[in-house]
Design a protein around this motif. Structure first.
Motif, PDB file in Angstrom:
ATOM      1  N   LYS A   1       4.319   6.492  16.030  1.00 50.76           N
ATOM      2  CA  LYS A   1       4.172   7.545  15.007  1.00 50.76           C
ATOM      3  C   LYS A   1       2.710   7.808  14.632  1.00 50.76           C
ATOM      4  CE  LYS A   1       8.681   7.657  12.800  1.00 50.76           C
ATOM      5  NZ  LYS A   1       9.472   7.392  11.591  1.00 50.76           N
TER       6      LYS A   1
ATOM      7  N   TRP B   1       2.763   1.569  -3.444  1.00 49.21           N
ATOM      8  CA  TRP B   1       1.875   2.010  -4.516  1.00 49.21           C
ATOM      9  C   TRP B   1       1.479   3.477  -4.324  1.00 49.21           C
ATOM     10  CZ3 TRP B   1       1.323   1.584  -9.193  1.00 49.21           C
ATOM     11  CH2 TRP B   1       0.131   1.833  -9.880  1.00 49.21           C
ATOM     12  N   ALA B   2       1.326   3.886  -3.057  1.00 46.90           N
ATOM     13  CA  ALA B   2       0.998   5.298  -2.773  1.00 46.90           C
ATOM     14  C   ALA B   2       2.129   6.209  -3.242  1.00 46.90           C
ATOM     15  CB  ALA B   2       0.749   5.489  -1.277  1.00 46.90           C
ATOM     16  N   VAL B   3       3.371   5.812  -2.939  1.00 47.82           N
ATOM     17  CA  VAL B   3       4.525   6.637  -3.345  1.00 47.82           C
ATOM     18  C   VAL B   3       4.624   6.665  -4.874  1.00 47.82           C
ATOM     19  CG1 VAL B   3       7.056   6.817  -3.292  1.00 47.82           C
ATOM     20  CG2 VAL B   3       5.810   6.240  -1.210  1.00 47.82           C
TER      21      VAL B   3
ATOM     22  N   LEU C   1       0.312  18.467  -6.455  1.00 49.59           N
ATOM     23  CA  LEU C   1      -0.872  17.662  -6.133  1.00 49.59           C
ATOM     24  C   LEU C   1      -1.989  18.567  -5.620  1.00 49.59           C
ATOM     25  CD1 LEU C   1       0.475  14.509  -4.217  1.00 49.59           C
ATOM     26  CD2 LEU C   1       0.215  14.856  -6.670  1.00 49.59           C
TER      27      LEU C   1
ATOM     28  N   LEU D   1      12.557  10.912  15.735  1.00 49.08           N
ATOM     29  CA  LEU D   1      13.541  11.236  14.705  1.00 49.08           C
ATOM     30  C   LEU D   1      14.936  11.370  15.300  1.00 49.08           C
ATOM     31  CD1 LEU D   1      11.552  13.881  12.612  1.00 49.08           C
ATOM     32  CD2 LEU D   1      11.790  11.444  12.190  1.00 49.08           C
TER      33      LEU D   1
ATOM     34  N   SER E   1       6.205  10.196   9.327  1.00 47.98           N
ATOM     35  CA  SER E   1       5.108   9.247   9.112  1.00 47.98           C
ATOM     36  C   SER E   1       5.641   7.816   9.278  1.00 47.98           C
ATOM     37  CB  SER E   1       4.548   9.436   7.701  1.00 47.98           C
ATOM     38  OG  SER E   1       5.426   8.852   6.761  1.00 47.98           O
ATOM     39  N   PRO E   2       4.736   6.836   9.279  1.00 46.70           N
ATOM     40  CA  PRO E   2       5.223   5.446   9.437  1.00 46.70           C
ATOM     41  C   PRO E   2       5.784   4.853   8.144  1.00 46.70           C
ATOM     42  CG  PRO E   2       2.854   5.644   9.926  1.00 46.70           C
ATOM     43  CD  PRO E   2       3.275   6.908   9.313  1.00 46.70           C
ATOM     44  N   LEU E   3       5.920   5.646   7.085  1.00 47.20           N
ATOM     45  CA  LEU E   3       6.426   5.127   5.799  1.00 47.20           C
ATOM     46  C   LEU E   3       7.795   4.458   5.997  1.00 47.20           C
ATOM     47  CD1 LEU E   3       6.193   5.096   2.617  1.00 47.20           C
ATOM     48  CD2 LEU E   3       7.540   7.189   2.677  1.00 47.20           C
TER      49      LEU E   3
ATOM     50  N   PHE F   1      -2.769  10.954  -0.179  1.00 50.34           N
ATOM     51  CA  PHE F   1      -1.449  10.302  -0.161  1.00 50.34           C
ATOM     52  C   PHE F   1      -1.040   9.963   1.273  1.00 50.34           C
ATOM     53  CE2 PHE F   1       3.210  11.005   0.338  1.00 50.34           C
ATOM     54  CZ  PHE F   1       3.630   9.813  -0.234  1.00 50.34           C
ATOM     55  N   PHE F   2      -1.143  10.936   2.159  1.00 51.12           N
ATOM     56  CA  PHE F   2      -0.719  10.672   3.539  1.00 51.12           C
ATOM     57  C   PHE F   2      -1.674   9.696   4.241  1.00 51.12           C
ATOM     58  CE2 PHE F   2       1.910  14.336   2.670  1.00 51.12           C
ATOM     59  CZ  PHE F   2       3.105  13.909   3.203  1.00 51.12           C
TER      60      PHE F   2
ATOM     61  N   LEU G   1       7.704  12.807   5.509  1.00 52.05           N
ATOM     62  CA  LEU G   1       7.724  11.356   5.314  1.00 52.05           C
ATOM     63  C   LEU G   1       8.443  10.674   6.475  1.00 52.05           C
ATOM     64  CD1 LEU G   1       8.411  11.096   1.478  1.00 52.05           C
ATOM     65  CD2 LEU G   1       6.252  10.851   2.674  1.00 52.05           C
ATOM     66  N   PHE G   2       9.536  11.290   6.942  1.00 51.48           N
ATOM     67  CA  PHE G   2      10.270  10.712   8.074  1.00 51.48           C
ATOM     68  C   PHE G   2       9.374  10.620   9.314  1.00 51.48           C
ATOM     69  CE2 PHE G   2      14.552  12.581   6.453  1.00 51.48           C
ATOM     70  CZ  PHE G   2      14.630  11.564   5.527  1.00 51.48           C
TER      71      PHE G   2
ATOM     72  N   GLN H   1       2.296   6.130  -7.147  1.00 52.29           N
ATOM     73  CA  GLN H   1       1.185   6.871  -7.756  1.00 52.29           C
ATOM     74  C   GLN H   1       1.380   8.378  -7.593  1.00 52.29           C
ATOM     75  OE1 GLN H   1      -2.608   5.655  -6.224  1.00 52.29           O
ATOM     76  NE2 GLN H   1      -3.374   5.247  -8.260  1.00 52.29           N
ATOM     77  N   ARG H   2       1.907   8.754  -6.425  1.00 55.73           N
ATOM     78  CA  ARG H   2       2.146  10.185  -6.198  1.00 55.73           C
ATOM     79  C   ARG H   2       3.181  10.726  -7.183  1.00 55.73           C
ATOM     80  NH1 ARG H   2       6.184  11.209  -2.470  1.00 55.73           N
ATOM     81  NH2 ARG H   2       7.217  12.162  -4.247  1.00 55.73           N
TER      82      ARG H   2
ATOM     83  N   ARG I   1      -3.004   7.188   2.878  1.00 58.02           N
ATOM     84  CA  ARG I   1      -2.550   5.856   2.453  1.00 58.02           C
ATOM     85  C   ARG I   1      -1.294   5.438   3.207  1.00 58.02           C
ATOM     86  NH1 ARG I   1      -2.767   5.934  -4.015  1.00 58.02           N
ATOM     87  NH2 ARG I   1      -2.390   3.722  -3.796  1.00 58.02           N
ATOM     88  N   ILE I   2      -0.396   6.413   3.397  1.00 55.33           N
ATOM     89  CA  ILE I   2       0.838   6.117   4.140  1.00 55.33           C
ATOM     90  C   ILE I   2       0.500   5.657   5.569  1.00 55.33           C
ATOM     91  CG2 ILE I   2       2.945   7.174   5.115  1.00 55.33           C
ATOM     92  CD1 ILE I   2       3.049   6.714   2.094  1.00 55.33           C
ATOM     93  N   TYR I   3      -0.569   6.249   6.127  1.00 52.91           N
ATOM     94  CA  TYR I   3      -0.966   5.858   7.487  1.00 52.91           C
ATOM     95  C   TYR I   3      -1.856   4.625   7.485  1.00 52.91           C
ATOM     96  CZ  TYR I   3       1.174   9.841   9.785  1.00 52.91           C
ATOM     97  OH  TYR I   3       2.081  10.735  10.287  1.00 52.91           O
TER      98      TYR I   3
ATOM     99  N   GLN J   1       0.842  -1.203   0.000  1.00 52.80           N
ATOM    100  CA  GLN J   1       0.000   0.000   0.000  1.00 52.80           C
ATOM    101  C   GLN J   1       0.885   1.264   0.000  1.00 52.80           C
ATOM    102  OE1 GLN J   1      -2.909   0.230   3.165  1.00 52.80           O
ATOM    103  NE2 GLN J   1      -3.958   1.929   2.220  1.00 52.80           N
ATOM    104  N   GLU J   2       1.932   1.220   0.823  1.00 52.19           N
ATOM    105  CA  GLU J   2       2.834   2.380   0.886  1.00 52.19           C
ATOM    106  C   GLU J   2       3.576   2.567  -0.443  1.00 52.19           C
ATOM    107  OE1 GLU J   2       3.922   2.117   5.678  1.00 52.19           O
ATOM    108  OE2 GLU J   2       5.464   1.734   4.177  1.00 52.19           O
TER     109      GLU J   2
END
Lengths: 256, 321
Positions: free
Chosen positions: B88, A8-10, B104, B68, A95-97, B112-113, A92-93, A12-13, B115-117, A5-6
């Motif tokens: 996080k 594909w999100a990156v 965007l 971080l 976030s949980p990516l 987008f975010f 991004l850092f 697609q973005r 989806r990241i979450y 999911q991550e």
């Protein structure tokens, strides 16, 4: 599932941003077309072969030697540098990516661009009467080439290119000589022996020779073994280095 | 019995608990202490203002809350969990810059975010709509972020930090560089977050902002928490009912004004180039000016004790110490 999911999100973005900007996409379409025509027409004239045969020979080097270099390597560097410049890397850092998803996302996005460029180059060559063989091993070599370019792009983008201007300088300084020495613009048969000896260390040379051997000359993976293994090891090596570079960048740039 | 005890513990668990947090950075000039045994507790649902000059350690603290940076000593817990990558999703951060993807659209940035979450598609659609509505960008969902004004971009950046419904929201100078209208919109949004039970850690240089929004305020300097409490609790640092700021025509009049103020037992303070007196009881301007009869005061103004006076006093005492 989470990684997919991550990833594909990156991807697609990145693709959405490219479509929005249009200019880069247009250049990446125009570039292989012009290189293929120039290479093909020069080859047909100087080697005294048919246009179909000339395009058949020119297409592999045009694709992996020139087009993918700029789109996948240059594109990966530009993606990472743009994230750094607009500070979205920080977000991004936070976030949980995962780093793996980020790398794979860039790889998938540039894989799509590579697929588009492959279709364009193949369509023009086939339209000119060329025929290609070994579609599956050819696809494998293109896949490894994209992996290698994105890996190198990741290393350059995370470690060496701080600003957008650095991207051009890096690509021009290292890229163009590598492309010429790899046979992207001149057939390697024309190279003097000393240059050929040096070219053995150039991954672009092995990409070109591997793809040319498979799709234009009908060779098998075993017959192009040396080129294939060099490419495979190089692709895996730079992917690993790309991952380590990303980890290092995390340590250096994590602060807000 | 066990269930009620658990409930009590849950209520008592701070949303953010920072204990003895210490961090040193190696610089060419040597080791620099950025955080010096910092202790901080944020209760669930409160808006806490962290104030301090540049380099006080606010950003280092935020970096550690976001996992971080690793502390040299001490610990950070969010909702009772030690900070790690797993915490996080509990935290949403709006950094100082507008960290959005310019090409965007607003909805695409949020999506987008989301989806990241790891939000599901249905949940994403719902949350994107909700967050755009929260920050008043519902009608700009399809506008690219690069076409938004500075205030709108900041609101979009805030919406991104809320997309995954964090329990703790960190707003790092959220209104810096914004015009007054945009500021009011952000303040309204912070109040809305609080009404929804979200805990907010707000860092700001605008003391008015902290005054308006925060239930408790911590003042940090050189990595140490100098003072903490509600505004009423912090008020004890300034032993005055009113602050008079005066301006004199000449240096000798200034000296005379100070001598006169001392004779009335007023505290004397210099706020930059302003000369200020602490008045132990409130006076009207006429009565105050009568006390300085014969001294050429070019200007005089009376103010209630504000957070800025408290802040200046606390940092002054610390610098003196």
């Amino acid at each position: 599932m989470r990684y997919w999911q991550e990833t594909w999100a990156v991807a697609q973005r990145i693709l959405t941003e490219l479509v929005r900007r249009r200019r880069s996409l247009m250049f990446w379409c125009i570039f292989p077309v012009t290189v293929l025509y120039l290479n093909g027409l020069i080859l047909a004239e100087r080697a005294n072969i048919t246009t179909a045969k000339a395009f058949e020979t020119a297409a592999p080097s045009t694709l992996v030697g020139a087009a993918l270099f700029f789109s996948c390597l240059g594109g990966s560097v530009a993606t990472v540098v743009a994230e750094r410049e607009q500070h979205t890397l920080k977000r991004l850092f936070m976030s949980p990516l995962s780093g793996l998803s980020y790398f794979l996302g860039i790889f998938v996005a540039h894989g799509f661009i590579a697929l588009g460029q492959t279709l364009i180059v193949a369509a023009i060559a086939i339209f000119s009467g060329s025929t290609f063989q070994g579609v599956l091993p050819g696809a494998l070599i293109i896949f490894l080439s994209v992996m290698a370019y994105v890996g190198v792009g990741f290393i350059l983008g995370t470690q060496f290119a701080r600003r957008t201007e650095d991207v051009n300088a890096l690509v021009a300084a290292f890229g163009v000589p590598l492309l010429i020495l790899g046979g992207a613009f001149l057939p390697t048969q024309l190279f003097p022996q000393k240059l050929l000896d040096i070219a053995q260390f150039n991954p672009v040379f092995h990409m070109n020779e591997a793809l040319l051997g498979i799709v234009a000359e009908g060779k098998t993976i075993e017959e192009i073994g040396g080129h294939f293994f060099f490419l495979a090891i190089f692709a895996l090596g730079v992917t690993l280095l790309g991952w380590l570079s990303y980890r290092r960048m995390l340590q250096v740039e994590r602060r807000l | 019995m066990t269930a009620s005890k658990t409930a009590i513990e849950r209520v008592a668990t701070p949303m953010l608990k920072i204990q003895n947090l210490t961090k040193r950075f190696d610089t060419p000039q040597g080791s620099r202490l950025a955080l010096d045994h910092l202790n901080l507790n944020l209760n669930p649902g409160e808006v806490y203002g962290l104030l301090g000059p540049n380099g006080a350690g606010k950003s280092t603290t935020i970096n550690m809350i976001c996992n971080l940076l690793q502390p040299d000593e001490g610990s950070v817990e969010i909702a009772g969990l030690p900070v790690s990558d797993a915490t996080k999703p509990l935290v949403g951060v709006t950094p100082q810059e507008n960290l959005v993807y310019p090409s965007l659209t607003c909805a695409e940035n949020l999506n987008f975010f989301a989806r990241i979450y790891g939000l599901s598609k249905q949940e994403r659609l719902r949350r994107v709509d909700r967050c755009l509505g929260l920050v008043n960008l519902g009608d700009r969902a399809t506008s690219p972020a690069e076409t938004l004004s500075g205030g709108m971009r900041r609101r979009l950046s805030m919406a991104i930090s809320l997309i995954h419904q964090p329990k703790l929201v960190i707003l790092d100078e959220p209104t810096t560089g914004l015009d007054i209208e945009a500021r009011y919109e952000i303040w309204e949004l912070i109040r809305l977050l609080q009404s929804e039970g979200v805990t907010v850690l707000l860092t700001t240089h605008l003391l008015e902002e902290a005054e308006r929004l925060c239930q408790r305020i911590g003042i940090i300097r050189q990595g140490q928490l100098l003072a903490e409490g509600s505004q009423a609790e912090l008020r004890r640092w300034v032993k005055a009912e009113q602050i008079a700021v005066v301006e004199t025509s000449q240096e000798n009049h200034k000296a005379a004004a100070i001598a006169r103020a001392q004779s009335f037992g007023y505290g004397i303070r210099h706020y930059g180039s302003d000369l200020a007196f602490w008045l132990p009881k409130t006076l009207d301007l006429r009565a105050f000016l009568d006390q300085f009869n014969g001294i050429d005061l070019v200007g005089a103004a009376l103010h209630p004790v504000r957070l800025e006076h408290i802040y200046l006093e606390i940092t002054r005492l610390d610098a003196g110490a």
